[in-house]
Design a protein around this motif. Sequence first.
Motif, PDB file in Angstrom:
ATOM      1  N   ALA A  94      43.075  38.962  41.902  1.00 10.24           N
ATOM      2  CA  ALA A  94      43.924  39.165  40.727  1.00 10.24           C
ATOM      3  C   ALA A  94      43.583  40.532  40.146  1.00 10.24           C
ATOM      4  CB  ALA A  94      43.674  38.063  39.707  1.00 10.24           C
ATOM      5  N   ALA A  95      44.597  41.319  39.898  1.00  6.33           N
ATOM      6  CA  ALA A  95      44.377  42.688  39.422  1.00  6.33           C
ATOM      7  C   ALA A  95      44.144  42.693  37.920  1.00  6.33           C
ATOM      8  CB  ALA A  95      45.571  43.557  39.773  1.00  6.33           C
ATOM      9  N   ARG A  96      43.050  43.304  37.517  1.00 10.19           N
ATOM     10  CA  ARG A  96      42.785  43.575  36.111  1.00 10.19           C
ATOM     11  C   ARG A  96      43.001  45.068  35.914  1.00 10.19           C
ATOM     12  NH1 ARG A  96      37.356  40.207  34.518  1.00 10.19           N
ATOM     13  NH2 ARG A  96      38.164  38.179  35.078  1.00 10.19           N
ATOM     14  N   PRO A  97      43.768  45.455  34.920  1.00  7.36           N
ATOM     15  CA  PRO A  97      44.038  46.879  34.719  1.00  7.36           C
ATOM     16  C   PRO A  97      42.747  47.668  34.497  1.00  7.36           C
ATOM     17  CG  PRO A  97      45.480  45.542  33.345  1.00  7.36           C
ATOM     18  CD  PRO A  97      44.477  44.618  33.943  1.00  7.36           C
ATOM     19  N   GLY A  98      42.729  48.873  35.022  1.00  9.85           N
ATOM     20  CA  GLY A  98      41.575  49.755  34.869  1.00  9.85           C
ATOM     21  C   GLY A  98      41.198  50.388  36.190  1.00  9.85           C
ATOM     22  N   TYR A  99      39.999  50.923  36.232  1.00 12.06           N
ATOM     23  CA  TYR A  99      39.516  51.637  37.415  1.00 12.06           C
ATOM     24  C   TYR A  99      38.665  50.725  38.290  1.00 12.06           C
ATOM     25  CZ  TYR A  99      41.148  55.692  34.895  1.00 12.06           C
ATOM     26  OH  TYR A  99      41.933  56.589  34.228  1.00 12.06           O
ATOM     27  N   TRP A 100      39.147  50.473  39.505  1.00 10.18           N
ATOM     28  CA  TRP A 100      38.438  49.681  40.499  1.00 10.18           C
ATOM     29  C   TRP A 100      37.726  50.639  41.445  1.00 10.18           C
ATOM     30  CZ3 TRP A 100      39.231  44.213  41.891  1.00 10.18           C
ATOM     31  CH2 TRP A 100      39.895  43.498  40.902  1.00 10.18           C
ATOM     32  N   LYS A 101      36.561  50.229  41.950  1.00  9.16           N
ATOM     33  CA  LYS A 101      35.787  51.077  42.854  1.00  9.16           C
ATOM     34  C   LYS A 101      35.566  50.359  44.186  1.00  9.16           C
ATOM     35  CE  LYS A 101      33.347  53.286  39.089  1.00  9.16           C
ATOM     36  NZ  LYS A 101      32.055  53.490  38.428  1.00  9.16           N
ATOM     37  N   LEU A 102      35.922  51.055  45.254  1.00  6.26           N
ATOM     38  CA  LEU A 102      35.667  50.582  46.608  1.00  6.26           C
ATOM     39  C   LEU A 102      34.681  51.563  47.222  1.00  6.26           C
ATOM     40  CD1 LEU A 102      36.225  48.802  49.094  1.00  6.26           C
ATOM     41  CD2 LEU A 102      38.184  50.294  49.590  1.00  6.26           C
ATOM     42  N   LYS A 103      33.564  51.028  47.722  1.00  4.88           N
ATOM     43  CA  LYS A 103      32.581  51.929  48.303  1.00  4.88           C
ATOM     44  C   LYS A 103      31.933  51.325  49.533  1.00  4.88           C
ATOM     45  CE  LYS A 103      29.200  50.735  44.709  1.00  4.88           C
ATOM     46  NZ  LYS A 103      28.285  51.293  43.724  1.00  4.88           N
ATOM     47  N   TYR A 104      31.413  52.230  50.356  1.00 10.17           N
ATOM     48  CA  TYR A 104      30.625  51.810  51.508  1.00 10.17           C
ATOM     49  C   TYR A 104      29.433  52.738  51.637  1.00 10.17           C
ATOM     50  CZ  TYR A 104      31.850  55.617  54.683  1.00 10.17           C
ATOM     51  OH  TYR A 104      31.963  56.848  55.280  1.00 10.17           O
ATOM     52  N   LYS A 105      28.395  52.223  52.274  1.00 11.54           N
ATOM     53  CA  LYS A 105      27.197  53.018  52.517  1.00 11.54           C
ATOM     54  C   LYS A 105      26.628  52.618  53.860  1.00 11.54           C
ATOM     55  CE  LYS A 105      22.847  54.480  50.705  1.00 11.54           C
ATOM     56  NZ  LYS A 105      22.497  55.365  49.663  1.00 11.54           N
ATOM     57  N   SER A 106      26.334  53.621  54.674  1.00  8.01           N
ATOM     58  CA  SER A 106      25.734  53.391  55.973  1.00  8.01           C
ATOM     59  C   SER A 106      24.216  53.326  55.829  1.00  8.01           C
ATOM     60  CB  SER A 106      26.110  54.540  56.920  1.00  8.01           C
ATOM     61  OG  SER A 106      25.392  54.433  58.122  1.00  8.01           O
ATOM     62  N   HIS A 107      23.627  52.361  56.505  1.00  7.71           N
ATOM     63  CA  HIS A 107      22.171  52.249  56.601  1.00  7.71           C
ATOM     64  C   HIS A 107      21.832  52.431  58.077  1.00  7.71           C
ATOM     65  CE1 HIS A 107      21.990  50.786  52.470  1.00  7.71           C
ATOM     66  NE2 HIS A 107      22.976  49.954  52.771  1.00  7.71           N
ATOM     67  N   ASN A 108      21.779  53.704  58.495  1.00  5.94           N
ATOM     68  CA  ASN A 108      21.564  54.064  59.903  1.00  5.94           C
ATOM     69  C   ASN A 108      22.662  53.511  60.806  1.00  5.94           C
ATOM     70  OD1 ASN A 108      19.167  55.594  59.566  1.00  5.94           O
ATOM     71  ND2 ASN A 108      18.036  53.683  59.290  1.00  5.94           N
ATOM     72  N   GLY A 109      23.844  53.358  60.249  1.00  7.64           N
ATOM     73  CA  GLY A 109      24.966  52.819  61.007  1.00  7.64           C
ATOM     74  C   GLY A 109      25.743  53.908  61.739  1.00  7.64           C
ATOM     75  N   ILE A 110      26.255  53.532  62.906  1.00 12.01           N
ATOM     76  CA  ILE A 110      27.129  54.395  63.697  1.00 12.01           C
ATOM     77  C   ILE A 110      28.374  53.571  64.016  1.00 12.01           C
ATOM     78  CG2 ILE A 110      27.433  55.648  65.870  1.00 12.01           C
ATOM     79  CD1 ILE A 110      25.292  56.994  64.390  1.00 12.01           C
ATOM     80  N   GLY A 111      29.549  54.136  63.744  1.00 10.63           N
ATOM     81  CA  GLY A 111      30.777  53.407  64.042  1.00 10.63           C
ATOM     82  C   GLY A 111      31.990  54.022  63.379  1.00 10.63           C
ATOM     83  N   GLU A 112      32.956  53.155  63.065  1.00  6.01           N
ATOM     84  CA  GLU A 112      34.215  53.584  62.455  1.00  6.01           C
ATOM     85  C   GLU A 112      34.608  52.601  61.362  1.00  6.01           C
ATOM     86  OE1 GLU A 112      36.988  53.695  65.670  1.00  6.01           O
ATOM     87  OE2 GLU A 112      36.179  55.561  66.467  1.00  6.01           O
ATOM     88  N   ILE A 113      35.291  53.137  60.346  1.00  2.35           N
ATOM     89  CA  ILE A 113      35.766  52.306  59.246  1.00  2.35           C
ATOM     90  C   ILE A 113      37.249  52.583  59.003  1.00  2.35           C
ATOM     91  CG2 ILE A 113      35.062  54.000  57.497  1.00  2.35           C
ATOM     92  CD1 ILE A 113      34.371  51.564  55.679  1.00  2.35           C
ATOM     93  N   ASP A 114      37.996  51.518  58.812  1.00  2.00           N
ATOM     94  CA  ASP A 114      39.404  51.577  58.421  1.00  2.00           C
ATOM     95  C   ASP A 114      39.564  50.498  57.353  1.00  2.00           C
ATOM     96  OD1 ASP A 114      42.118  51.747  58.122  1.00  2.00           O
ATOM     97  OD2 ASP A 114      42.614  51.144  60.160  1.00  2.00           O
ATOM     98  N   LEU A 115      39.299  50.853  56.106  1.00  2.00           N
ATOM     99  CA  LEU A 115      39.213  49.893  55.006  1.00  2.00           C
ATOM    100  C   LEU A 115      39.994  50.435  53.813  1.00  2.00           C
ATOM    101  CD1 LEU A 115      37.862  47.268  53.906  1.00  2.00           C
ATOM    102  CD2 LEU A 115      35.987  48.739  53.121  1.00  2.00           C
ATOM    103  N   HIS A 116      40.900  49.606  53.273  1.00  5.11           N
ATOM    104  CA  HIS A 116      41.744  50.060  52.179  1.00  5.11           C
ATOM    105  C   HIS A 116      41.929  48.981  51.118  1.00  5.11           C
ATOM    106  CE1 HIS A 116      42.748  52.842  55.421  1.00  5.11           C
ATOM    107  NE2 HIS A 116      42.936  53.693  54.433  1.00  5.11           N
ATOM    108  N   LEU A 117      42.155  49.449  49.915  1.00  6.39           N
ATOM    109  CA  LEU A 117      42.512  48.610  48.785  1.00  6.39           C
ATOM    110  C   LEU A 117      43.997  48.852  48.522  1.00  6.39           C
ATOM    111  CD1 LEU A 117      41.314  46.742  46.595  1.00  6.39           C
ATOM    112  CD2 LEU A 117      40.952  48.780  45.210  1.00  6.39           C
TER     113      LEU A 117
END
Length: 120
Positions: A94-117
């Motif tokens: 459910a959307a609440r008005p305002g600023y939403w944050k989507l983040k990722y962090k690699s911990h020695n990871g190797i690969g690809e990301i295709d992630l969207h809001l």
Amino acid sequence: MKKYSFISIICIILLISCEKETNIRFGFDSRIDKSSEGLVIADISDGVDHIMLKGILNLSEGEAEVTLLNSYGDIVYSSIIKAPEQWSVEEAFAARPGYWKLKYKSHNGIGEIDLHLWKY
């Protein structure tokens, strides 16, 4: 002849001026290396009812963390992905008005990301 030209112009103006509903997305579509991280801040307005977190993350090494925070700063989704894995998500909120944050962090990871809001 002039009558048809006038009607054509009116039709074109009406088509151009109509508000079109579009899905808008924010996120990542890139490679992940051992020290990569990303942050996207999405402005969710009053007219948006739901948002969708949708995507795939492929890891061949290490780990990566994905987090979604709502406009109040509360974590509404979090996952740690460990290699080797192809992780996917498709979850609505459910959307609440305002600023939403989507983040990722690699911990020695190797690969690809295709992630969207997605706003809809």
